[in-house]
Design a protein around this motif. Structure first.
Motif, PDB file in Angstrom:
ATOM      1  N   VAL A 126      27.188  42.515  36.925  1.00  0.00           N
ATOM      2  CA  VAL A 126      26.495  42.117  38.149  1.00  0.00           C
ATOM      3  C   VAL A 126      25.115  41.531  37.861  1.00  0.00           C
ATOM      4  N   ASP A 127      24.894  41.105  36.624  1.00  0.00           N
ATOM      5  CA  ASP A 127      23.665  40.412  36.267  1.00  0.00           C
ATOM      6  C   ASP A 127      23.814  38.950  36.700  1.00  0.00           C
ATOM      7  N   PRO A 128      22.720  38.213  36.790  1.00  0.00           N
ATOM      8  CA  PRO A 128      22.813  36.826  37.268  1.00  0.00           C
ATOM      9  C   PRO A 128      23.818  35.961  36.502  1.00  0.00           C
ATOM     10  N   ARG A 129      23.876  36.098  35.197  1.00  0.00           N
ATOM     11  CA  ARG A 129      24.806  35.288  34.397  1.00  0.00           C
ATOM     12  C   ARG A 129      26.253  35.613  34.752  1.00  0.00           C
ATOM     13  N   SER A 130      26.571  36.896  34.876  1.00  0.00           N
ATOM     14  CA  SER A 130      27.944  37.290  35.213  1.00  0.00           C
ATOM     15  C   SER A 130      28.326  36.827  36.610  1.00  0.00           C
ATOM     16  N   ILE A 131      27.375  36.894  37.536  1.00  0.00           N
ATOM     17  CA  ILE A 131      27.642  36.449  38.905  1.00  0.00           C
ATOM     18  C   ILE A 131      27.914  34.946  38.914  1.00  0.00           C
ATOM     19  N   ALA A 132      27.106  34.179  38.177  1.00  0.00           N
ATOM     20  CA  ALA A 132      27.323  32.735  38.102  1.00  0.00           C
ATOM     21  C   ALA A 132      28.691  32.430  37.505  1.00  0.00           C
ATOM     22  N   ASP A 133      29.076  33.165  36.455  1.00  0.00           N
ATOM     23  CA  ASP A 133      30.403  32.975  35.850  1.00  0.00           C
ATOM     24  C   ASP A 133      31.515  33.279  36.856  1.00  0.00           C
ATOM     25  N   ALA A 134      31.349  34.347  37.639  1.00  0.00           N
ATOM     26  CA  ALA A 134      32.367  34.723  38.624  1.00  0.00           C
ATOM     27  C   ALA A 134      32.491  33.656  39.711  1.00  0.00           C
ATOM     28  N   VAL A 135      31.367  33.103  40.129  1.00  0.00           N
ATOM     29  CA  VAL A 135      31.404  32.042  41.139  1.00  0.00           C
ATOM     30  C   VAL A 135      32.143  30.822  40.598  1.00  0.00           C
ATOM     31  N   LEU A 136      31.797  30.409  39.375  1.00  0.00           N
ATOM     32  CA  LEU A 136      32.476  29.253  38.783  1.00  0.00           C
ATOM     33  C   LEU A 136      33.978  29.490  38.659  1.00  0.00           C
TER      34      LEU A 136
END
Length: 62
Positions: free
Chosen positions: A29-39
Motif C-alpha cells: 500500500v505504498d505509493p509505488r505499489s498503488i501506482a503498479d496496481a492502478v496500471l
C-alpha cells in the motif's frame, strides 16, 4: 450492480515492527505499489496496452 474490478488499498500495521513506510511496502500500500496496481487494473480492463503500462511502470520506478 456495478461489476467493474476493484483493487483494495490494503491496511497498515498488524503488529509488525518497522517504519510505517516499510510496513506499507510489505502490504503493498505504498505509493509505488498503488501506482503498479492502478496500471495493472487499467491494463486488465483494456484501457491501455501492456507495453504502455510496462513503460509507465519503468518510468515510475526510475
Amino acid at each position: 450492480m456495478d461489476r467493474r474490478p476493484r483493487t483494495s488499498p490494503g491496511t497498515d500495521g498488524f503488529g509488525l515492527s518497522g517504519t510505517r513506510e516499510s510496513v506499507r511496502e510489505h502490504f503493498g500500500v505504498d505509493p509505488r505499489s498503488i501506482a503498479d496496481a492502478v496500471l495493472k487494473s487499467v491494463e486488465e480492463v483494456g484501457h491501455i496496452a501492456a507495453p504502455v503500462s510496462g513503460e509507465r511502470a519503468r518510468r515510475l520506478h526510475g
